[in-house]
Motif scaffolding. Structure first.
Motif, PDB file in Angstrom:
ATOM      1  N   LEU A  90      40.550  37.074  43.576  1.00  0.00           N
ATOM      2  CA  LEU A  90      39.393  37.634  42.894  1.00  0.00           C
ATOM      3  C   LEU A  90      39.537  39.080  42.314  1.00  0.00           C
ATOM      4  CD1 LEU A  90      37.009  37.023  46.100  1.00  0.00           C
ATOM      5  CD2 LEU A  90      37.586  35.402  44.296  1.00  0.00           C
ATOM      6  N   GLY A 142      31.447  43.269  39.154  1.00  0.00           N
ATOM      7  CA  GLY A 142      32.552  42.659  39.860  1.00  0.00           C
ATOM      8  C   GLY A 142      33.173  43.764  40.914  1.00  0.00           C
ATOM      9  N   LEU A 173      33.038  43.239  44.766  1.00  0.00           N
ATOM     10  CA  LEU A 173      34.250  43.093  45.616  1.00  0.00           C
ATOM     11  C   LEU A 173      34.734  44.142  46.535  1.00  0.00           C
ATOM     12  CD1 LEU A 173      36.397  41.343  42.750  1.00  0.00           C
ATOM     13  CD2 LEU A 173      35.142  40.416  44.478  1.00  0.00           C
ATOM     14  N   ILE A 203      41.781  40.324  47.115  1.00  0.00           N
ATOM     15  CA  ILE A 203      40.493  40.886  46.586  1.00  0.00           C
ATOM     16  C   ILE A 203      40.938  42.163  45.708  1.00  0.00           C
ATOM     17  CG2 ILE A 203      38.293  41.834  46.763  1.00  0.00           C
ATOM     18  CD1 ILE A 203      38.153  40.324  49.500  1.00  0.00           C
ATOM     19  N   MET A 259      39.210  34.092  40.192  1.00  0.00           N
ATOM     20  CA  MET A 259      37.955  34.440  39.490  1.00  0.00           C
ATOM     21  C   MET A 259      37.952  35.893  39.111  1.00  0.00           C
ATOM     22  SD  MET A 259      33.920  34.099  41.049  1.00  0.00           S
ATOM     23  CE  MET A 259      34.467  33.987  42.978  1.00  0.00           C
ATOM     24  N   ILE A 310      35.767  38.858  37.425  1.00  0.00           N
ATOM     25  CA  ILE A 310      34.209  39.085  37.139  1.00  0.00           C
ATOM     26  C   ILE A 310      34.201  39.933  35.998  1.00  0.00           C
ATOM     27  CG2 ILE A 310      32.312  39.812  38.209  1.00  0.00           C
ATOM     28  CD1 ILE A 310      33.382  38.829  40.688  1.00  0.00           C
ATOM     29  N   PHE A 350      29.145  28.793  41.245  1.00  0.00           N
ATOM     30  CA  PHE A 350      28.819  30.338  41.016  1.00  0.00           C
ATOM     31  C   PHE A 350      27.335  30.360  41.014  1.00  0.00           C
ATOM     32  CE2 PHE A 350      28.256  34.371  39.437  1.00  0.00           C
ATOM     33  CZ  PHE A 350      29.263  35.343  39.923  1.00  0.00           C
ATOM     34  N   LYS A 398      27.412  39.219  43.760  1.00  0.00           N
ATOM     35  CA  LYS A 398      27.686  39.124  45.477  1.00  0.00           C
ATOM     36  C   LYS A 398      27.418  37.669  45.571  1.00  0.00           C
ATOM     37  CE  LYS A 398      26.406  43.691  47.117  1.00  0.00           C
ATOM     38  NZ  LYS A 398      25.588  44.269  48.255  1.00  0.00           N
ATOM     39  N   VAL A 427      30.108  35.111  44.294  1.00  0.00           N
ATOM     40  CA  VAL A 427      31.500  35.270  44.676  1.00  0.00           C
ATOM     41  C   VAL A 427      31.525  34.439  46.066  1.00  0.00           C
ATOM     42  CG1 VAL A 427      33.122  36.627  46.012  1.00  0.00           C
ATOM     43  CG2 VAL A 427      32.178  37.238  43.827  1.00  0.00           C
TER      44      VAL A 427
END
Ligand SMILES: [Zn+2]
Length: 340
Positions: A58, A69, A73, A91, A146, A148, A182, A230, A233
């Motif tokens: 992520l 993002g 994260l 992350i 992913m 963002i 998502f 949020k 994710v």
């Protein structure tokens, strides 16, 4: 031709990707400079692992001025516990960390646009070294990727998660299933203006399930779009079977996502004039082909007619230029077509 052997990456992780539990650490990238002769760029990362299972990678702030993002994260890294995970979550809240620290799209060190720097080089610029590490070290660890994004300082978007049309239809279906999971207000079949050098393309060519987003913009994050990030994710981690908390992230019901398409380059409108932009449609509003999207007023003197920019397709306004002044060549509007 003999295969090219690349040098090892100069980046050293301070975490062990194969250890169970939560580890907060860094990707340490040596960067010798005037104020730190043997210094390094320290890119924060968290690894949460609990036994065998799929790996999610992520990332936020691939572009340094995009904040949903990064907020989602940093929050996830601080709150996710290993007992809620089956598999592994890697992350990296601020992928192009020098750009993120500067609040700019590209890196202040080398002007590198990370999302145009893939597959990168281990012996290149700082930005190229980051790209190379992700391409050769982190992406191969991942099943689900992913990244963002938001509009940054110069664009604003209706909030959507997106994937691309791919040659491998099984992979494409996996990507769009993750986009649906998502559950952003909009879901996009995304067309790129310029896919060369993108992280997206690199991840897709490695066969990964890849989801990207555009969740707002203007060089800030809004409460609404941060909440979407949020929630999204966690929704995708749950979809992948990695997060096993069995409940909606913050208890809010998720409205059905509206699917949008970008069937051709006609979706984009680029300024051919510089000046003061007059928005004629707001984000999310429906438009018909021929509708006025924006006018650009010349600012050198009064008494001149503005240039008119019209939609080429029926759809909704999915993106717009954010600052009030535009230059020739700026993308001023994107119309997404609505799937029935
Ligand atoms: Zn971006």
């Amino acid at each position: 031709m003999a295969p090219v052997t690349l040098a090892p990456s100069p980046i050293t992780p301070t975490v062990d990707f194969d250890r169970d539990g939560v580890q907060h650490g860094f990707l340490r990238l040596p960067y010798s400079r005037d104020d730190s002769a043997w210094g390094s760029v320290m890119i924060p990362l968290t690894v949460v692992r609990n036994g065998c299972g799929p790996t999610a990678l992520l990332t936020g702030a691939n572009h340094g001025d995009e904040y949903e993002g990064a907020v989602a994260l940093f929050d996830l890294a601080q709150t996710l516990t290993a007992d809620r995970v089956a598999g592994r979550v890697i992350i990296v809240p601020a992928m192009n960390y020098p750009a993120f620290q500067a609040g700019t799209r590209t890196s202040p060190i080398d002007k590198g646009n990370l999302n145009r720097s893939f597959p990168g080089r281990p012996d290149g610029t700082v930005t190229q070294k980051i790209a190379d590490y992700f391409a050769r070290e982190l992406l191969p660890l991942a099943d689900l990727v992913m990244d963002i994004h938001s509009g940054g300082r110069t664009l604003d978007f209706v909030p959507f998660a997106a994937a691309h049309i791919l040659p491998d239809k099984d992979q494409e279906a996996r990507c769009f299933a993750a986009v649906a999971a998502f559950a952003a207000p909009f879901s996009m079949r995304m067309l790129e203006i310029d896919a060369v050098g993108m992280y997206d393309t690199t991840a897709e060519e490695l066969g990964k399930t890849f989801v990207t987003t555009e969740l707002g913009g203007g060089g800030t994050g809004r409460a609404e779009t941060i909440a979407i990030a949020k929630r999204g994710v966690r929704n995708v981690l749950r979809h992948a079977g990695i997060l096993a908390d069995g409940q909606a992230a913050d208890g809010q019901p998720v409205e059905a996502s509206r699917w949008l398409d970008m069937p051709s380059g006609d979706c984009f409108r680029f300024a051919e004039d510089s000046g003061l932009i007059e928005a004629c449609v707001d984000l999310g509003q429906p438009v018909r082909a021929g509708d006025l999207l924006a006018r650009i007023h010349p600012i050198g003197r009064t008494g001149l007619a503005p240039a008119e920019y019209r939609a080429a397709l029926d759809g909704i306004l999915a993106a717009r230029h954010f600052p009030g002044l535009v230059k020739a060549g700026d993308c001023i509007a994107v119309v997404g077509t609505v799937e029935s």
